[in-house]
Every structure is written in C-alpha cells, then in structure tokens.
Design a protein around this motif. Sequence first.
Motif, PDB file in Angstrom:
ATOM      1  N   PRO A   1      15.361   7.918  -1.870  1.00 10.86           N
ATOM      2  CA  PRO A   1      14.099   7.573  -2.550  1.00 10.86           C
ATOM      3  C   PRO A   1      14.323   6.798  -3.844  1.00 10.86           C
ATOM      4  CG  PRO A   1      14.548   9.918  -2.729  1.00 10.86           C
ATOM      5  CD  PRO A   1      15.588   9.364  -1.814  1.00 10.86           C
TER       6      PRO A   1
ATOM      7  N   THR B   1       6.125  13.800  -3.633  1.00 13.13           N
ATOM      8  CA  THR B   1       6.348  12.817  -2.559  1.00 13.13           C
ATOM      9  C   THR B   1       7.443  11.854  -3.009  1.00 13.13           C
ATOM     10  OG1 THR B   1       4.310  11.853  -3.429  1.00 13.13           O
ATOM     11  CG2 THR B   1       4.267  12.548  -1.116  1.00 13.13           C
TER      12      THR B   1
ATOM     13  N   SER C   1       9.425   8.182  -2.302  1.00 12.56           N
ATOM     14  CA  SER C   1       9.243   6.938  -1.546  1.00 12.56           C
ATOM     15  C   SER C   1      10.474   6.052  -1.661  1.00 12.56           C
ATOM     16  CB  SER C   1       7.981   6.194  -1.983  1.00 12.56           C
ATOM     17  OG  SER C   1       8.018   5.927  -3.332  1.00 12.56           O
ATOM     18  N   THR C   2      10.819   5.455  -0.538  1.00 14.26           N
ATOM     19  CA  THR C   2      11.960   4.534  -0.488  1.00 14.26           C
ATOM     20  C   THR C   2      11.430   3.126  -0.742  1.00 14.26           C
ATOM     21  OG1 THR C   2      11.626   4.258   1.856  1.00 14.26           O
ATOM     22  CG2 THR C   2      13.232   5.915   1.203  1.00 14.26           C
TER      23      THR C   2
ATOM     24  N   GLY D   1       9.558   2.044   2.280  1.00 14.67           N
ATOM     25  CA  GLY D   1       8.369   2.903   2.378  1.00 14.67           C
ATOM     26  C   GLY D   1       7.277   2.448   1.435  1.00 14.67           C
ATOM     27  N   SER D   2       7.658   2.084   0.193  1.00 18.44           N
ATOM     28  CA  SER D   2       6.617   1.675  -0.759  1.00 18.44           C
ATOM     29  C   SER D   2       6.043   0.305  -0.384  1.00 18.44           C
ATOM     30  CB  SER D   2       7.112   1.718  -2.204  1.00 18.44           C
ATOM     31  OG  SER D   2       8.137   0.814  -2.392  1.00 18.44           O
TER      32      SER D   2
ATOM     33  N   ILE E   1       5.652  -0.756   2.729  1.00 17.54           N
ATOM     34  CA  ILE E   1       4.741  -0.484   3.865  1.00 17.54           C
ATOM     35  C   ILE E   1       3.437   0.160   3.349  1.00 17.54           C
ATOM     36  CG2 ILE E   1       4.458   0.884   5.990  1.00 17.54           C
ATOM     37  CD1 ILE E   1       7.513   0.502   6.423  1.00 17.54           C
ATOM     38  N   MET E   2       3.606   1.109   2.399  1.00 12.79           N
ATOM     39  CA  MET E   2       2.422   1.792   1.859  1.00 12.79           C
ATOM     40  C   MET E   2       1.476   0.798   1.178  1.00 12.79           C
ATOM     41  SD  MET E   2       2.374   4.841  -0.914  1.00 12.79           S
ATOM     42  CE  MET E   2       2.309   3.696  -2.277  1.00 12.79           C
TER      43      MET E   2
END
Length: 409
Positions: A268, A279, A281-282, A285-286, A288-289
């Motif tokens: 992360p 939570t 986030s990688t 991941g961030s 995509i979010m």
Amino acid sequence: MNRVSCPDCDLIIELPALRDGQRAFCPRCNHLLTHRAHRALERSAAFAMAALIFLILSNLYPFLSFEASGREQVMTLLQSAQELYKTGSQVLSFFVLAFIIIFPGLILISQLLVLMPIVLKKRPVIGCRLWARFIFTLGPWSMAEVFILGVLASLTKIASMATIVLGLSFWAYVAFSLCFLIAVTRLDRYQFWRIILPFPSPQATSGQTAATQGLAHCHICTLTSPEHLNHCPRCGATLHYRTPQSLQRTLACLITAVVLYLPANVLPITHTDQFGNNTDSTIIGSAIMMWHHGSYPVSLIIFIASILIPLAKLLGLFWLCWSVNRPNSPLPRQRTSLYRITEFVGRWSMVDVFVVAILVALVQLGGILSIRPGPAALAFSGVVIITMFAAESFDPRLIWDKIEESSRD
Ligand SMILES: [Zn+2]
Ligand SMILES: [Zn+2]
C-alpha cells in the motif's frame, strides 16, 4: 567560428556566431547545442530574484486548508515534509523537502551569486565557478512544477470529502515555480559559461569525434579539452572520453529499480483511517478508484506518471544498454532521442509521492479521517530516484561509437 563537441554523439562541430533567437543543433544526432536569447543573463537574474522572493513568501502563509465534519486542518508548505517525518517516514520527508524547497532554493542562490556581479558589472564573487557548477548539477533534482501537479491531483482526490481552500502560499508557490522555470530555461549552458569564464575554442578538426583527437567534452560547462588534463580547465569537473563504467552502472541501477518496482506496486502507498475503519490503497488501486469516481484526469495522471513512465523508462534503458553492444544496431538518431526522452520524463513520476505527502499533511482529523504513508511510498520514490541515476549514468555517445566501429570494419 567556435568548435564544440556534441555531448550526445561526440562529433566536433563548427559553431557560427548566433544572433538573438537562433538555435544550433548537432547535424548528426539533432542535439540542441545552444540557443541564444536576447539579454538572457539579465532576464534570468531578474526571474531568479523574483522566484527567490516568491519561494520565501510561500513558506510564510497557509498553503492549503481542509475542512470536513466541522473540523479544519491548515497545512503550510513545510508541513508537507514535516508530517511525513512525524509518521516515521524520515527519508521520504527529506526527499520531499529537498526536491521542492532546498534544491530549487540552492539553485536560485547560486544563480544570483554568479549573475548579479555580471549584471551590475562588479567583480565576480569568491567561488564563482563552484556556484556555477551547482546550478547545472542540481538542475534535474529540482521538482517545483511536479509538486504543483501533485497538489492539483491531491486536491481533486479529496475534493469530494471536504472543502479545500487554496492559501496565499499556494499562489506564491505557483508564481515561484513559473519564475524559476523561466530563470532556469533562459540560462543556456554553453552561452552562460562562455560569458562567465571565457575560454578559447579547442584545436580540433570538425566532422570527427572529440575522442579520436584526444579531446573530451565537459558535461558541466561544455568545453572540449585534452583528456590527459583529467580535469576541465574551466569548471574543474573530471574529464572522461566516456562516462566510466557507463553500462555497468546503468544496469546496476536498473536492476535495483526493478527490485524496488515490485513492492512499490504491490504494497500500500497510503493507509486511510476513517471512523476507525482502515483501508489500504496501492498505486494501481488508487488509479482505478479515481477512474470509478469519475476523476478521469487524476486517474490518468497517476497511471501515466506512476505506472507507465517508470516501466517505459526501465524497458527503454534496458533496451538501450542491450542495443549498444550489438553490432549493426540500427536507428542511432532515434535511440539517442529515446535516451533524451527517458532522461526528461523520469522526474515527473515523483508526482504520486508528492500526492502522498500532501494528503498526509492535510488529512489529519484524528479519529474522523486521517491518512498515513504506506511502505510503497518509499519504495516508489526509490524507483524514481534510482532510474534518474540510471539515465544519468548512461552515455549516449556509446551508441555512436558502435556505429563508427561498424563503419570502419
Ligand atoms: Zn550530436
Ligand atoms: Zn567544464
């Protein structure tokens, strides 16, 4: 006519006297050798002075303020590094502080120390050539404009959770980075050194490489001098025909960067604590979010700067190292351009590290909402810094040496 050697392909070129606004390119590899601008030193000094004043101002007032659930958090520019230090990320905190304040500040001070006596027609300051060397050595490590992009990306990221107010220091920092950019780009390395420490043109034959004539190009001041002197007579930098152990050093840096690239993407980059819920986030991941939340520009910035650029840079440099040793490798001009691109884009990857620094400094509302840096932040900044060293160690003249060798055989 002045003779210069091209830093990218080592060819000796006869440079005619340029008029204001004219540029000179290497006929073989298309490297921009020099550009002459009207009153460049005076303008550069004026913008450097303005930039230094704006940099000081940007440290005196609030930079950003963040308000959520009735609580307000105000952040100063220094806090973007300080908060990282408090969360135990001392190394990361030093990188942020150095890249956004210390290095740009040192460049501006050096630039003023060298240029002001010239503009005011006074005697040069003591250690003039050392200050002048500082300007060009620290140049790639100053990342003011990357930080501004990081601020904008982080604002978009948290705009939905809270009210954000841009403080006086933010605008001062924007003004600083604009003035800084003009002050630095106005300063053409070749023209600058020719004025501050004039030196006669080298005795060399144009159309041949400097190395075949026993001459070496100085990477700091562009002077071409006999290699046996070991040190540049103008700026004192070490002279070499080619960067020593260029390929070995580049490959060592690249392998280290690949090793760090894995944890940088798997672990992360931030831990978020919202009402007791943790939570992680990688990087991917961030990105995509943000895409799912409809923040397409920020998602693209993170994807391009943090995933695409480091990967493309690693692959590009690996390929360059491999192609250099192959006989009859084609497209030397294109490979030299690829090298210049990898050298230019690398620092923009720091944007995600700056986003983390800003979020950590800004989003500290105790149990309601707080963000801490994850282990990937340090690993990722390692990737960016080490690939910058890799690009610096690679000597593009090796590409042309192989071509010359093949044509001789
Ligand atoms: Zn060239
Ligand atoms: Zn030199």
